[in-house]
Design an enzyme around this catalytic site. Structure first.
Site, PDB file in Angstrom:
ATOM      1  N   LYS A  12       0.682  -1.177  -0.010  1.00  0.00           N
ATOM      2  CA  LYS A  12      -0.052   0.205  -0.031  1.00  0.00           C
ATOM      3  C   LYS A  12       0.838   1.263  -0.067  1.00  0.00           C
ATOM      4  CE  LYS A  12      -4.131  -2.015   2.452  1.00  0.00           C
ATOM      5  NZ  LYS A  12      -4.800  -1.832   3.592  1.00  0.00           N
ATOM      6  N   TYR A  52     -12.711  -2.004  -3.425  1.00  0.00           N
ATOM      7  CA  TYR A  52     -13.092  -1.947  -2.212  1.00  0.00           C
ATOM      8  C   TYR A  52     -14.632  -2.028  -2.080  1.00  0.00           C
ATOM      9  CZ  TYR A  52      -8.536  -1.709   0.347  1.00  0.00           C
ATOM     10  OH  TYR A  52      -7.402  -2.128   0.975  1.00  0.00           O
ATOM     11  N   ASN A 115      -1.808   0.176   7.119  1.00  0.00           N
ATOM     12  CA  ASN A 115      -1.162  -0.939   7.493  1.00  0.00           C
ATOM     13  C   ASN A 115      -0.298  -1.891   6.273  1.00  0.00           C
ATOM     14  OD1 ASN A 115      -3.165  -1.634   5.748  1.00  0.00           O
ATOM     15  ND2 ASN A 115      -4.356  -2.875   7.435  1.00  0.00           N
ATOM     16  N   HIS A 118      -2.077  -5.286   1.743  1.00  0.00           N
ATOM     17  CA  HIS A 118      -3.617  -5.908   1.622  1.00  0.00           C
ATOM     18  C   HIS A 118      -3.111  -7.303   0.866  1.00  0.00           C
ATOM     19  CE1 HIS A 118      -7.546  -6.825   0.026  1.00  0.00           C
ATOM     20  NE2 HIS A 118      -6.919  -7.497  -0.940  1.00  0.00           N
ATOM     21  N   GLU A 129      -9.962 -10.750  -7.050  1.00  0.00           N
ATOM     22  CA  GLU A 129      -9.031  -9.684  -7.350  1.00  0.00           C
ATOM     23  C   GLU A 129      -7.848  -9.672  -8.036  1.00  0.00           C
ATOM     24  OE1 GLU A 129      -9.955  -8.640  -2.290  1.00  0.00           O
ATOM     25  OE2 GLU A 129      -7.916  -9.421  -2.823  1.00  0.00           O
TER      26      GLU A 129
HETATM   27  P1  IDP Z   1      -7.917  -6.674   5.991  1.00  0.00           P
HETATM   28  O1  IDP Z   1      -7.184  -5.729   5.232  1.00  0.00           O
HETATM   29  O2  IDP Z   1      -7.193  -7.064   6.984  1.00  0.00           O
HETATM   30  O3  IDP Z   1      -8.735  -7.848   5.306  1.00  0.00           O
HETATM   31  P2  IDP Z   1     -10.609  -5.457   6.095  1.00  0.00           P
HETATM   32  O4  IDP Z   1     -11.422  -5.693   7.135  1.00  0.00           O
HETATM   33  O5  IDP Z   1     -10.695  -6.191   4.729  1.00  0.00           O
HETATM   34  O6  IDP Z   1      -9.034  -5.759   6.725  1.00  0.00           O
HETATM   35  O7  IDP Z   1     -10.531  -4.099   5.787  1.00  0.00           O
HETATM   36  C1  IDP Z   1      -9.817  -3.261   4.770  1.00  0.00           C
HETATM   37  C2  IDP Z   1      -9.078  -2.356   4.863  1.00  0.00           C
HETATM   38  O8  IDP Z   1      -9.852  -1.222   5.359  1.00  0.00           O
HETATM   39  C3  IDP Z   1      -7.896  -2.586   5.957  1.00  0.00           C
HETATM   40  O9  IDP Z   1      -6.535  -3.203   5.602  1.00  0.00           O
HETATM   41  C4  IDP Z   1      -7.597  -1.119   6.666  1.00  0.00           C
HETATM   42  O10 IDP Z   1      -6.662  -0.483   5.748  1.00  0.00           O
HETATM   43  C5  IDP Z   1      -8.786  -0.421   6.526  1.00  0.00           C
HETATM   44  N1  IDP Z   1      -9.728  -0.530   7.829  1.00  0.00           N
HETATM   45  C6  IDP Z   1     -10.339  -1.749   8.264  1.00  0.00           C
HETATM   46  N2  IDP Z   1     -11.065  -1.472   9.554  1.00  0.00           N
HETATM   47  C7  IDP Z   1     -10.692  -0.048   9.596  1.00  0.00           C
HETATM   48  C8  IDP Z   1     -11.232   0.755  10.477  1.00  0.00           C
HETATM   49  O11 IDP Z   1     -11.899   0.581  11.541  1.00  0.00           O
HETATM   50  N3  IDP Z   1     -10.748   2.095  10.423  1.00  0.00           N
HETATM   51  C9  IDP Z   1      -9.958   2.438   9.341  1.00  0.00           C
HETATM   52  N4  IDP Z   1      -9.693   1.956   8.584  1.00  0.00           N
HETATM   53  C10 IDP Z   1     -10.030   0.638   8.555  1.00  0.00           C
HETATM   54 MG    MG Z   2     -10.075  -7.751   3.710  1.00  0.00          MG
END
Ligand code: IDP
Ligand code: MG
Length: 136
Positions: A12, A52, A115, A118, A129
Site C-alpha cells: 500500500k 473495495y 497497515n 492488502h 481480485e
Molecule cells: P484486511 O485488510 O485485514 O482484510 P478489512 O476488514 O478487509 O481488513 O479492511 C480493509 C482495509 O480497510 C484494512 O486493511 C484497513 O486499511 C481499513 N480498515 C479496516 N478497518 C478499519 C477501521 O476501523 N478504520 C479505518 N480503516 C479500517
Molecule cells: Mg479484507
C-alpha cells in the site's frame, strides 16, 4: 499433498512512500511465496472504490478509497501452498497494534488504515481480485 494457490497482495501507499517495497517482497520470498507477476501502479479513486466495493457500507470506506489511490502501490500475484491463508498469516491482524510478532503489519504497519499490505481473504476473492489487476 500440495495445494498450490494464487492470491493477490498489494503493497500500500504508506509502505511504498517509506521505500519498504524490497523489504516486504523479501518477506514473501523468505516465506516460500513466488511472485508470479507484479506491477507498480497508481489507481484512481474510482478504481479503488470498485476494488473495495465490499466495504461500501463501512464508515471508513471513503477514507480507505482516498488512501489507496493517494500514491503508487505494488500489486503482486503470489503463489505457494495454501497461499491465501499463508499470506493472511504472514500479514498479521488488520490493526498493526495487535498484529502478531514477526508479521508484516507488526513490523511495518503504522496504523489500522496505514497497515502496509492488502491480501485476499478467501480463494474466491483472490480470483476476483487477481482478475481485477491482472486480466490477461
Ligand atoms: P484486511 O485488510 O485485514 O482484510 P478489512 O476488514 O478487509 O481488513 O479492511 C480493509 C482495509 O480497510 C484494512 O486493511 C484497513 O486499511 C481499513 N480498515 C479496516 N478497518 C478499519 C477501521 O476501523 N478504520 C479505518 N480503516 C479500517
Ligand atoms: Mg479484507
Amino acid at each position: 499433498m500440495s495445494n498450490l494457490e494464487e492470491t493477490l497482495s498489494i503493497i500500500k501507499p504508506d509502505a511504498i512512500e517509506r521505500n519498504l517495497q524490497d523489504q516486504i517482497k523479501s518477506e514473501f520470498n523468505k516465506n516460500g511465496f513466488k511472485i508470479l507477476e507484479e506491477k507498480k501502479i497508481h489507481i484512481s479513486k474510482g478504481e479503488a472504490e470498485k476494488f473495495y466495493k465490499v466495504h461500501e457500507s463501512k464508515p471508513f470506506y471513503n477514507d480507505l478509497c482516498s488512501y489507496l489511490s493517494s500514491g503508487p502501490i505494488v500489486v503482486m500475484k503470489l503463489q505457494r501452498d495454501n497461499a491465501v491463508l499463508e499470506n493472511r498469516k504472514l500479514m498479521g491482524a488488520t490493526d498493526p497494534r495487535v498484529a502478531e510478532e514477526g508479521t508484516i503489519r507488526k513490523k511495518y504497519g503504522i496504523s489500522i488504515d496505514k497497515n502496509s499490505v492488502h491480501g485476499s481473504d478467501s480463494i474466491e476473492n483472490a480470483k476476483i481480485e487477481l482478475e481485477f489487476f491482472f486480466k490477461d
